[in-house]
Each structure stands twice: as C-alpha cells, then as structure tokens.
Design a protein around this motif. Structure first.
Motif, PDB file in Angstrom:
ATOM      1  N   ILE A   1       4.103   5.647   5.872  1.00  0.00           N
ATOM      2  CA  ILE A   1       3.738   5.198   7.252  1.00  0.00           C
ATOM      3  C   ILE A   1       4.066   3.580   7.404  1.00  0.00           C
ATOM      4  CG2 ILE A   1       2.150   5.229   8.883  1.00  0.00           C
ATOM      5  CD1 ILE A   1       0.747   7.535   7.132  1.00  0.00           C
ATOM      6  N   LEU A   2       4.805   3.401   8.458  1.00  0.00           N
ATOM      7  CA  LEU A   2       4.867   2.059   8.910  1.00  0.00           C
ATOM      8  C   LEU A   2       4.497   1.964  10.387  1.00  0.00           C
ATOM      9  CD1 LEU A   2       5.911  -0.905   8.047  1.00  0.00           C
ATOM     10  CD2 LEU A   2       8.247  -0.293   8.821  1.00  0.00           C
ATOM     11  N   ALA A   3       3.268   1.144  10.646  1.00  0.00           N
ATOM     12  CA  ALA A   3       2.655   1.032  11.973  1.00  0.00           C
ATOM     13  C   ALA A   3       2.703  -0.366  12.542  1.00  0.00           C
ATOM     14  CB  ALA A   3       1.264   1.684  11.859  1.00  0.00           C
ATOM     15  N   ALA A   4       2.966  -0.268  13.756  1.00  0.00           N
ATOM     16  CA  ALA A   4       2.793  -1.660  14.388  1.00  0.00           C
ATOM     17  C   ALA A   4       1.717  -1.669  15.453  1.00  0.00           C
ATOM     18  CB  ALA A   4       4.198  -1.872  15.264  1.00  0.00           C
ATOM     19  N   TYR A   5       0.825  -2.849  15.530  1.00  0.00           N
ATOM     20  CA  TYR A   5       0.014  -3.079  16.256  1.00  0.00           C
ATOM     21  C   TYR A   5       0.168  -4.335  16.794  1.00  0.00           C
ATOM     22  CZ  TYR A   5      -4.491  -4.078  18.625  1.00  0.00           C
ATOM     23  OH  TYR A   5      -5.417  -4.371  19.673  1.00  0.00           O
TER      24      TYR A   5
ATOM     25  N   TYR B   1      -0.011   8.244   2.266  1.00  0.00           N
ATOM     26  CA  TYR B   1      -0.841   9.303   2.374  1.00  0.00           C
ATOM     27  C   TYR B   1      -0.350  10.310   1.490  1.00  0.00           C
ATOM     28  CZ  TYR B   1      -3.949  12.974   4.020  1.00  0.00           C
ATOM     29  OH  TYR B   1      -4.921  13.771   4.223  1.00  0.00           O
ATOM     30  N   CYS B   2      -0.791  10.382   0.384  1.00  0.00           N
ATOM     31  CA  CYS B   2      -0.190  11.488  -0.575  1.00  0.00           C
ATOM     32  C   CYS B   2      -1.125  11.768  -1.690  1.00  0.00           C
ATOM     33  CB  CYS B   2       0.904  10.811  -0.978  1.00  0.00           C
ATOM     34  SG  CYS B   2       0.769   9.311  -2.238  1.00  0.00           S
ATOM     35  N   SER B   3      -0.805  12.835  -2.473  1.00  0.00           N
ATOM     36  CA  SER B   3      -1.664  13.494  -3.419  1.00  0.00           C
ATOM     37  C   SER B   3      -1.498  12.376  -4.717  1.00  0.00           C
ATOM     38  CB  SER B   3      -1.314  14.651  -3.824  1.00  0.00           C
ATOM     39  OG  SER B   3      -1.978  15.140  -5.218  1.00  0.00           O
ATOM     40  N   PRO B   4      -2.614  11.737  -5.369  1.00  0.00           N
ATOM     41  CA  PRO B   4      -2.770  11.008  -6.441  1.00  0.00           C
ATOM     42  C   PRO B   4      -2.117  11.653  -7.499  1.00  0.00           C
ATOM     43  CG  PRO B   4      -4.767  10.869  -5.287  1.00  0.00           C
ATOM     44  CD  PRO B   4      -4.104  11.829  -4.768  1.00  0.00           C
ATOM     45  N   TYR B   5      -2.036  13.013  -7.367  1.00  0.00           N
ATOM     46  CA  TYR B   5      -1.651  14.167  -8.617  1.00  0.00           C
ATOM     47  C   TYR B   5      -0.407  14.700  -8.446  1.00  0.00           C
ATOM     48  CZ  TYR B   5      -6.831  13.516  -8.829  1.00  0.00           C
ATOM     49  OH  TYR B   5      -8.106  13.023  -8.595  1.00  0.00           O
TER      50      TYR B   5
ATOM     51  N   ASN C   1      -8.692   9.776   6.049  1.00  0.00           N
ATOM     52  CA  ASN C   1      -9.662  10.153   4.820  1.00  0.00           C
ATOM     53  C   ASN C   1      -9.405   9.184   3.672  1.00  0.00           C
ATOM     54  OD1 ASN C   1      -7.444  11.373   3.659  1.00  0.00           O
ATOM     55  ND2 ASN C   1      -8.123  13.125   4.854  1.00  0.00           N
ATOM     56  N   ARG C   2      -9.796   9.644   2.521  1.00  0.00           N
ATOM     57  CA  ARG C   2      -9.570   8.642   1.145  1.00  0.00           C
ATOM     58  C   ARG C   2      -8.201   8.636   0.894  1.00  0.00           C
ATOM     59  NH1 ARG C   2     -10.508  11.740  -3.824  1.00  0.00           N
ATOM     60  NH2 ARG C   2     -10.779  13.890  -3.537  1.00  0.00           N
ATOM     61  N   TYR C   3      -7.385   9.489   1.277  1.00  0.00           N
ATOM     62  CA  TYR C   3      -5.986   9.648   0.774  1.00  0.00           C
ATOM     63  C   TYR C   3      -5.139   8.500   1.689  1.00  0.00           C
ATOM     64  CZ  TYR C   3      -7.596  13.829  -1.353  1.00  0.00           C
ATOM     65  OH  TYR C   3      -8.192  14.855  -2.024  1.00  0.00           O
ATOM     66  N   LEU C   4      -5.595   8.070   2.891  1.00  0.00           N
ATOM     67  CA  LEU C   4      -4.798   7.223   3.705  1.00  0.00           C
ATOM     68  C   LEU C   4      -5.160   5.605   3.158  1.00  0.00           C
ATOM     69  CD1 LEU C   4      -3.040   6.613   6.270  1.00  0.00           C
ATOM     70  CD2 LEU C   4      -5.237   6.368   7.311  1.00  0.00           C
ATOM     71  N   LEU C   5      -4.025   5.146   2.591  1.00  0.00           N
ATOM     72  CA  LEU C   5      -4.191   3.768   1.910  1.00  0.00           C
ATOM     73  C   LEU C   5      -3.397   2.979   2.543  1.00  0.00           C
ATOM     74  CD1 LEU C   5      -4.646   4.961  -1.899  1.00  0.00           C
ATOM     75  CD2 LEU C   5      -6.410   4.166  -0.373  1.00  0.00           C
TER      76      LEU C   5
ATOM     77  N   LEU D   1       7.557   1.016  -0.704  1.00  0.00           N
ATOM     78  CA  LEU D   1       6.645   1.711  -1.724  1.00  0.00           C
ATOM     79  C   LEU D   1       6.793   1.124  -3.155  1.00  0.00           C
ATOM     80  CD1 LEU D   1       4.600   4.047  -2.419  1.00  0.00           C
ATOM     81  CD2 LEU D   1       6.660   5.556  -2.743  1.00  0.00           C
ATOM     82  N   GLN D   2       8.020   0.817  -3.546  1.00  0.00           N
ATOM     83  CA  GLN D   2       8.422   0.175  -4.883  1.00  0.00           C
ATOM     84  C   GLN D   2       7.779  -1.121  -5.095  1.00  0.00           C
ATOM     85  OE1 GLN D   2      12.660   0.572  -5.185  1.00  0.00           O
ATOM     86  NE2 GLN D   2      12.553   2.772  -5.347  1.00  0.00           N
TER      87      GLN D   2
END
Length: 209
Positions: A63-67, A76-80, A111-115, A205-206
């Motif tokens: 996600i790339l968001a501008a404000y 936002y993804c599964s750690p597993y 929630n906790r998955y959004l970092l 991401l890298q």
C-alpha cells in the motif's frame, strides 16, 4: 378456491425473484472492506497492489498512500505466508497453521496486520511520481484483452489486483498473469501499468527487509 391458491403461489415466485436479485447484486457495504474505507476517509489517494494465486488468495497488500505532502508505505499480509510447508519442531507447524487460518478469517482493517514501513521520504516520492497517479486512475482490467489473446491462456499464473482509492471512489482493476500474457499476447497498456506498479512496490518492500 382457485383464487385462494393462486395468491400464495405469486408471492412465492416474487420472494424467489427478490432473493436471486439480492444475491446477484451485493450491497455497496458488502463490496467495500473496512481497510479500504478507512484509507478513503483518511488519505487523499491510495494505491493498493494485491498479488494472489489459485493456491493462496488471502490478502497480500502493498500500500502506498498519500496525505497532503506525506507518503506512507504500508504492508498488510500474513507473517506466516512464506513459511507454510516448512518443518519446525515443538508443534510450531500446527501453531503457525492455526495463526495463518486466523489471518485468512480476519477481515482487512486497521488491525495488527497493517504495518507502516520506514522508508526515506524522497524514495517514496520518486516511487509515487514514477507511477503517474493521474493516469493510473484510468486503468482498466484485462478482461477484454484476455478475450483477444488467442492461444495465450495461462492456467496457474499470478493474479494482480489494483485498488485505486481517493475521496470520491474506490475502484479495482484485476489482471491475470500480466507478465506472462504481456510476453505471449503482446503489449497492452493496462498490463504494462500494473506490472510497473507491482515492481515499484516490490522494490519498496525490499528496502524494509
């Protein structure tokens, strides 16, 4: 006597018709995820890139968001997601599998998955400008292009869905195996755009790994 039985039959047909109509036309509230709604209400513009496959179509958002003048990169993804199928001792396999199932059952939200990820502002700015958001919002999915792609069917390719969000609209554009079809079926502007978005956000991401 005929009238007595005719009326319930008509009401039954009407109820069945309305039920089918409501199933075919889901409500706007059902179509919008809480995360998408939050981003629309709190950011000026947002680009979400979702990569999925027939084996795993759970949320996997970059996600790339501008404000105003500030850009933020979220994941936002599964750690597993990338460790499933590996062996771990001490019943960790079962634990990770349960946590993955919990993730898939969770509706995307704040929630906790959004970092938020720490990336230099100038890097985010260059990435945002390279995507030319003013043109990106007009992108169309590849359904029409796939109909004219001849023998270039890809059965198990990676799907990419873009969610393009601003204060007025939340829209999506879906592409099936765009890199493979771009090679096989020839150049398509929409596929080229979605490939660029995916590659750009993957490079971001890298930087956080």
């Amino acid at each position: 006597m005929l009238f007595r039985f005719y009326m319930p039959y008509c009401w039954l047909r009407l109820a069945l018709f309305l039920g089918l109509l409501s199933a075919a036309l889901p409500s706007q509230a059902q179509a919008q995820l809480p995360l998408h709604t939050f981003l629309q209400q709190n950011f000026d513009s947002t680009i979400i890139c979702q990569r999925s496959s027939s084996r795993n179509n759970s949320p996997n958002y970059l996600i790339l968001a501008a404000y105003q003048n500030q850009l933020t990169f979220f994941t936002y993804c599964s750690p597993y997601r990338d460790i499933l199928g590996r062996y771990f001792p001490g019943q960790l396999v079962q634990k990770f599998s349960q946590e993955e199932s919990r993730f898939r059952a969770t509706t995307p939200d704040t929630n906790r998955y959004l970092l938020p990820q720490r990336i230099a502002p100038e890097v985010l700015r260059r990435s945002w400008e390279s995507l030319q958001p003013a043109h990106l919002w007009a992108i169309q999915g590849d359904e029409q292009a796939r109909r004219t792609s001849g023998n270039c069917a890809v059965d198990d390719g990676e799907d990419i869905t873009l969610y393009l969000i601003d204060s007025k609209v939340i829209r999506s554009a879906h592409f099936h195996a765009p890199a493979s079809l771009q090679t096989c079926a020839g150049k398509d502007v929409g596929r080229q755009q979605v490939i660029q978005v995916s590659n750009t956000l993957q490079r971001l991401l890298q930087r956080v790994r």
